[in-house]
Design an enzyme around this catalytic site. Structure first.
Site, PDB file in Angstrom:
ATOM      1  N   GLU A 211      43.852 -17.516  55.015  1.00  0.00           N
ATOM      2  CA  GLU A 211      43.983 -18.364  56.192  1.00  0.00           C
ATOM      3  C   GLU A 211      42.723 -18.229  57.054  1.00  0.00           C
ATOM      4  OE1 GLU A 211      46.779 -20.149  56.986  1.00  0.00           O
ATOM      5  OE2 GLU A 211      47.782 -19.471  55.163  1.00  0.00           O
ATOM      6  N   LYS A 226      57.274  -8.071  52.710  1.00  0.00           N
ATOM      7  CA  LYS A 226      57.753  -8.162  51.320  1.00  0.00           C
ATOM      8  C   LYS A 226      58.351  -6.826  50.853  1.00  0.00           C
ATOM      9  CE  LYS A 226      54.475 -11.835  50.297  1.00  0.00           C
ATOM     10  NZ  LYS A 226      53.116 -12.152  49.833  1.00  0.00           N
TER      11      LYS A 226
END
Ligand SMILES: NC(=O)c1ccc[n+]([C@@H]2O[C@H](COP(=O)([O-])OP(=O)(O)OC[C@H]3O[C@@H](n4cnc5c(N)ncnc54)[C@H](OP(=O)(O)O)[C@@H]3O)[C@@H](O)[C@H]2O)c1
Length: 351
Positions: A211, A226
């Protein structure tokens, strides 16, 4: 043949890719899977909302750009009206693919809750609701006879949750180690080839892996979410992000990486979950220099991988894409397949 109607909440990369798969492969999928799929509602911050119970023309919807809105179309509105759509759509499956909010999971948690409360099943690729409210949302799904599926929240379409949750059932998993962020793995690989951290990040951005703000990838907070999901989903833990100490790769230099490679080792950003003899589960995110014989040492580029240490089977490793709009949309499709299977077995049990 059974049939599922979908409502897409957020119409960005992933939900658009799901719409493309349905548009391009609808008939083949029906033959392969034994059910048909139709999109009957879409909401999006920029486009607004659209509800058409007879099915939305996906060619037209996918041709719309950020300059367009759904206002003026039958069932269309310039405002997203997410909650109105989630509660009132004729869809039986809600596909939540808005942005991941790592702080409080909103607005996605509220979207998922509203869907489950109205008895609709949910598929999502959004880590926020799963990492921050997974247990509560799973309970809500059960109370409402609905399914909550989130395969894409950990490794995109690579089936790490179903592999462990279904196919490895009966094994005792004592440790899970993963390369769970493709950007940081790509960056470390570039550093091994001689680039500085900054140049490697710039390269990752130029290739579309990172990003504009790469902090969540480089500092490990994406992996932290995660790891929480893996621990809670697969080892029955009740961890929050605060329970998972995290160190990213910004403290690693090209010199460290090159020296390790010369000694036959490779630096990787590793998410680890461990269960001890007493059943206590701990987790961490940190860069580790892995020896060449470690199952994750050879995972290069933006690929992700997870190695499960088990009692009866030794170490089982799965690798594959951890991102990509089409790859992640496949995770949504795999969730819809699981939702259909639950509904079929529930209907079978009632007969
Ligand atoms: N792309 C991947 O490779 C990948 C992999 C794994 C998981 N995921 C997760 O999957 C989800 C979707 O990813 P993506 O790549 O499709 O992201 P994206 O391209 O940014 O799409 C998200 C879409 O949702 C819209 N949106 C944001 N907030 C909304 C709201 N409150 N109501 C309605 N629409 C809203 C956004 O509108 P604006 O553009 O106007 O903000 C955008 O169109 C994210 O949670 C992401 O973390 C993505």
């Amino acid at each position: 043949m059974t049939h599922h109607d979908l409502a897409l909440i957020g119409f960005g990369g992933v939900n658009r890719a799901l719409a493309e798969i349905i548009r391009d492969r609808g008939e083949t999928l029906a033959d392969d899977l034994g059910f048909t799929l139709r999109v009957v509602a879409i909401t999006d911050l920029r486009l607004g909302s659209l509800m058409q119970s007879e099915g939305i023309d996906l060619h037209a919807a996918l041709a719309m750009t950020g300059a367009d809105t759904f206002a003026g179309l039958p069932g269309g509105d310039a405002e997203p009206r997410n909650h109105h759509v989630i509660r009132n759509t004729t869809a039986d499956v809600i596909s939540e693919a808005t942005f991941t909010n790592p702080i409080d999971g909103e607005p996605a948690i509220s979207h998922v809750r509203a869907a489950l409360e109205s008895g609709k099943s949910v598929t999502t690729t959004n880590k926020g609701p799963v990492a921050l409210a997974g247990a509560a949302l799973n309970r809500l799904a059960e109370e409402n006879g609905a399914s909550f599926e989130y395969e894409g929240s950990v490794m995109s379409g690579t089936p790490v949750l179903r592999l462990a949750g279904e196919t490895l059932k009966g094994l005792r998993i004592t440790r899970i180690q993963g390369i769970l962020n493709g950007t940081s793995n790509f960056v470390l690989g570039q550093m091994e080839a001689g680039k500085s951290l900054d140049d490697a990040v710039a390269e990752a951005q130029a290739l579309g892996y990172a990003e504009a703000d790469p902090t969540a990838d480089i500092e490990g907070s994406d992996v932290q979410l995660k790891v929480v999901i893996l621990a809670n989903e697969l080892l029955d833990a009740e961890l929050t992000t605060a329970d998972v100490p995290r160190t990213g790769i910004s403290g690693i230099t090209a010199t460290d990486v090159i020296a390790a490679a010369a000694a036959g080792e490779h630096w990787k950003l590793i998410g680890t979950v461990e269960r001890d003899e007493s059943g206590a589960v701990t987790a961490s995110v940190q860069p580790l220099s892995l020896s060449a014989d470690h199952p994750l040492a050879g995972i290069s580029g933006a690929t992700n991988a997870v190695a499960f240490t088990t009692d009866l089977l030794g170490t089982v490793t799965i690798s594959g894409p951890g991102a990509g709009r089409i790859e992640t949309a496949y995770a949504l499709l795999s969730d819809i397949i699981a939702i259909d299977a639950h509904q079929q077995s529930f209907a079978g049990a009632l007969r």
